[in-house]
Design an enzyme around this catalytic site. Structure first.
Site, short mmCIF file in Angstrom:
data_model
loop_
_atom_site.label_atom_id
_atom_site.label_comp_id
_atom_site.label_asym_id
_atom_site.label_seq_id
_atom_site.Cartn_x
_atom_site.Cartn_y
_atom_site.Cartn_z
N LYS A 264 0.85 -1.20 0.00
CA LYS A 264 0.00 0.00 0.00
C LYS A 264 0.88 1.25 0.00
O LYS A 264 1.73 1.43 0.88
CB LYS A 264 -0.91 0.00 1.23
CG LYS A 264 -1.73 1.29 1.40
CD LYS A 264 -2.68 1.25 2.61
CE LYS A 264 -3.35 2.59 2.84
NZ LYS A 264 -4.22 2.61 4.03
N LYS A 276 -10.50 12.82 7.94
CA LYS A 276 -10.07 12.43 9.28
C LYS A 276 -10.07 13.65 10.21
O LYS A 276 -9.92 14.78 9.75
CB LYS A 276 -8.63 11.88 9.22
CG LYS A 276 -8.51 10.51 8.61
CD LYS A 276 -7.04 10.08 8.58
CE LYS A 276 -6.88 8.72 7.91
NZ LYS A 276 -7.50 7.62 8.67
N ASP A 287 1.46 6.40 5.46
CA ASP A 287 0.53 5.44 4.87
C ASP A 287 1.10 4.78 3.61
O ASP A 287 0.41 4.02 2.94
CB ASP A 287 -0.81 6.14 4.58
CG ASP A 287 -2.01 5.25 4.80
OD1 ASP A 287 -1.87 4.21 5.47
OD2 ASP A 287 -3.10 5.57 4.27
N ASP A 346 -12.34 6.99 3.48
CA ASP A 346 -11.13 6.76 4.28
C ASP A 346 -10.72 5.29 4.28
O ASP A 346 -9.63 4.94 4.73
CB ASP A 346 -11.37 7.26 5.72
CG ASP A 346 -10.07 7.44 6.49
OD1 ASP A 346 -9.00 7.40 5.85
OD2 ASP A 346 -10.14 7.64 7.71
N ARG A 350 -7.74 -0.59 0.93
CA ARG A 350 -8.26 -1.83 0.34
C ARG A 350 -8.65 -1.63 -1.11
O ARG A 350 -8.65 -2.56 -1.91
CB ARG A 350 -9.43 -2.35 1.19
CG ARG A 350 -10.61 -1.43 1.27
CD ARG A 350 -11.50 -1.72 2.47
NE ARG A 350 -10.93 -1.19 3.71
CZ ARG A 350 -11.49 -1.35 4.91
NH1 ARG A 350 -12.62 -2.02 5.03
NH2 ARG A 350 -10.90 -0.84 5.98
N1 BES Z 1 -4.39 4.51 6.74
C1 BES Z 1 -5.53 4.24 7.52
C2 BES Z 1 -5.27 3.26 8.66
C3 BES Z 1 -4.44 3.78 9.79
C4 BES Z 1 -5.05 4.35 10.89
C5 BES Z 1 -3.07 3.66 9.80
C6 BES Z 1 -4.29 4.81 11.95
C7 BES Z 1 -2.31 4.12 10.85
C8 BES Z 1 -2.95 4.70 11.93
C9 BES Z 1 -6.64 3.65 6.67
O1 BES Z 1 -6.68 4.10 5.36
C10 BES Z 1 -7.93 4.06 7.28
O2 BES Z 1 -8.20 5.21 7.33
N2 BES Z 1 -8.71 3.08 7.76
C11 BES Z 1 -9.95 3.36 8.38
C12 BES Z 1 -10.95 2.36 7.85
C13 BES Z 1 -12.35 2.65 8.25
C14 BES Z 1 -12.85 3.90 7.58
C15 BES Z 1 -13.20 1.46 7.86
C16 BES Z 1 -9.77 3.23 9.89
O3 BES Z 1 -9.03 2.37 10.32
O4 BES Z 1 -10.36 4.04 10.60
ZN ZN Z 2 -4.90 4.74 4.60
MN MN Z 3 -7.78 5.90 5.19
#
Ligand code: BES
Ligand code: ZN
Ligand code: MN
Length: 497
Positions: A264, A276, A287, A346, A350
């Site tokens: 990724k 966010k 990321d 967000d 995936r």
């Molecule tokens: N890059 C983030 C995941 C992440 C969160 C990495 C905190 C490092 C620290 C990912 O793209 C994301 O935002 N995931 C969301 C998914 C949700 C919207 C289903 C998450 O984990 O909140």
């Molecule tokens: Zn992300």
């Molecule tokens: Mn995200």
């Protein structure tokens, strides 16, 4: 930094700092015993009184004041002999080296007489521990007082066994290559997103390809459109930075099927329209940790001349909100033809991975491993001490698990049972991109699994391990470079049994 391996006795070596490794439940070894004698019994007194307990991670700086050749002496705790691991050794070396730098040492000498591991493993672990423990990210520090002057310039690894010098040297060489790659990954991840855009990462990949003889292809937006990478393009639609799909190939394995590594590479994750909160958003420059780890692993594989065929895939883009950004409710058509309804912009990792995994299948790979800072939920499930592992193949999972144990980049498996798939069912498309709060690591992986066909596949969620908020023994605060050593060990051991 140069690491020398020489034979000699530590009491005779002129150095700013000598490192002695001590076990908690064992009398000091022969070398330490001699040094102790030279110091009039200081070491044994310290240990006996409990002023220094050789626990893992513990260090103590002594000043021999002429009774031994070293200016400073660091005792580094190794914990219990029965619990010995190479990771403990890396930790002790890392702690010792960084505390000697803090003390002002310019050169250090480490005594490499630890019974147990072979000299090659020992050399590698000591080199990794020292080099990674000394890592700093100074690119944006202009203030000279901020430590640049205080630096260790040379490391000597010392043995009294002349017969093991060659093997030690070989291990040190491997450790240097692995450390260099890990530090490259840390540098990339620590860099601000403005200086680590998809375009810059593509240029970096080209540079590596040139230096290490890899084949490279970088797909531009127009090519992604032709191929139908609707998921990657959807995520990229809000950004002013053009997306890149980076394909690196390392072919030194004859007719063997390829190992596909997918990372990724979101260079900044604002969340997009589902933006966010401000707090900690700066962290989202990390990321692209998965992509950086894949780059690092390919660099290492070619430097170590592994007899394998490997392809690295980096779907690279920012995730930004704007008038042209993709939106909740949109449906994206992925490279595989399957459609995904967007519930939350967000959950973009995936999406870009769905296109990259589908692309990986074109190689008819022996295995696919993807690595991604995918879900905050992973940190809730496992904390910061293990990366999440999910996948479809037991042999592949075992190999990854073992590589994790060896490198100290440990993984822990979560289930991928059929029942979870209900959570990502969509009313209007083939699936939706979020599955609610429950089991967030799993439902993310469940989506990915739809894009790997029948190929053995493992997904690694490094969201909570790619960055550390606290200094660790050989991992200072910031980017950990996680995944690079794990993938490299996996590749090195791939054909074993
Ligand atoms: N890059 C983030 C995941 C992440 C969160 C990495 C905190 C490092 C620290 C990912 O793209 C994301 O935002 N995931 C969301 C998914 C949700 C919207 C289903 C998450 O984990 O909140
Ligand atoms: Zn992300
Ligand atoms: Mn995200």
């Amino acid at each position: 930094m140069k690491i020398n391996v020489i034979t000699g006795k530590i009491e005779k070596i002129k150095t700013d700092g000598a490192v002695l490794l001590l076990f908690e439940d064992e009398k000091p070894g022969k070398t330490a015993e001699r040094v102790d004698k030279a110091l009039g019994g200081t070491i044994s007194r310290l240990v006996k009184r409990g002023d220094f307990k050789p626990k893992p991670g513990a260090v103590h700086v002594l000043y021999p004041e002429g009774r031994s050749a070293a200016e400073r002496l660091v005792l580094a705790g190794m914990g219990k002999r029965s619990e010995f691991t190479l990771n403990r050794l890396r930790q002790a070396a890392g702690k010792a080296a960084s505390s000697l730098r803090t003390a002002g040492a310019k050169d250090i000498a480490v005594v490499a007489d630890v019974p147990g591991p072979g000299p090659e493993e020992l050399g590698q672990a000591l080199a990794e521990g020292c080099l990674l423990g000394l890592y700093r990210f100074l690119k944006y520090k202009t203030d000279e007082e901020n430590g640049r002057k205080k630096n260790i310039q040379s490391i000597t690894i010392l043995t009294e066994a002349a017969a093991s010098v060659n093997a030690l040297r070989k291990g040190v060489k491997t450790g240097e290559i692995i450390s260099d790659s890990t530090m490259m990954v840390r540098d990339m991840v620590n860099s601000p997103s403005a200086d680590m855009t998809p375009t810059i990462i593509a240029a970096k990949a080209r540079e590596l390809a040139r230096e290490f003889g890899l084949k490279i292809q970088v797909l531009e937006r127009s090519q992604m459109e032709k191929l139908g990478m609707g998921a990657l393009l959807g995520v990229a639609s809000g950004s002013a930075q053009p997306p890149k799909f980076i394909i690196l190939e390392y072919r030194k394995g004859g007719k063997k099927p390829v190992i596909a590594l997918v990372g990724k590479t979101i260079t900044f994750d604002s969340g997009g329209i589902s933006i966010k909160p401000a707090e900690n958003m700066d962290r989202m420059k990390d990321d692209m940790s998965g992509g950086a780890a894949v780059l690092g692993a390919l660099r290492t594989a070619s430097a170590l001349k592994l007899p394998l065929n490997i392809v690295g895939l980096l779907p690279a883009t920012e995730n930004m909100p704007s008038g042209s950004a993709y939106k909740p409710g949109d449906v994206l058509r992925t490279l595989s033809g399957r459609t995904i309804e967007i519930m939350n912009t967000d959950a973009e990792g995936r999406l870009i991975l769905s296109d990259a995994l589908a692309y990986a299948c074109r190689y008819k790979p022996a295995v696919i491993v993807d690595i991604a800072t995918l879900t905050g939920a992973c940190g809730i499930a496992l904390g910061n001490e293990a990366s999440g592992m999910l996948g479809t193949d037991d042999v592949l999972k075992r190999k990854i698990r073992e590589a994790g144990e060896k490198t100290g980049e440990r993984v822990w498996e979560l289930p991928l049972w059929e029942e979870y798939y209900d959570q990502i069912k969509s009313d209007i498309a083939d699936m939706k991109n979020t599955g609610g709060r429950a089991g967030g690591v799993i439902t993310a992986a469940a989506l990915l699994s739809k894009f790997v066909q029948k190929y053995p596949w493992v997904h690694l969620d490094i969201a909570a391990t790619s960055w550390t908020e606290k200094d660790r023994p050989y991992t200072p605060k910031g980017a950990t470079g996680i995944g690079m050593r794990l993938l490299t060990q996996f590749l090195r051991d791939y054909e074993k049994e």
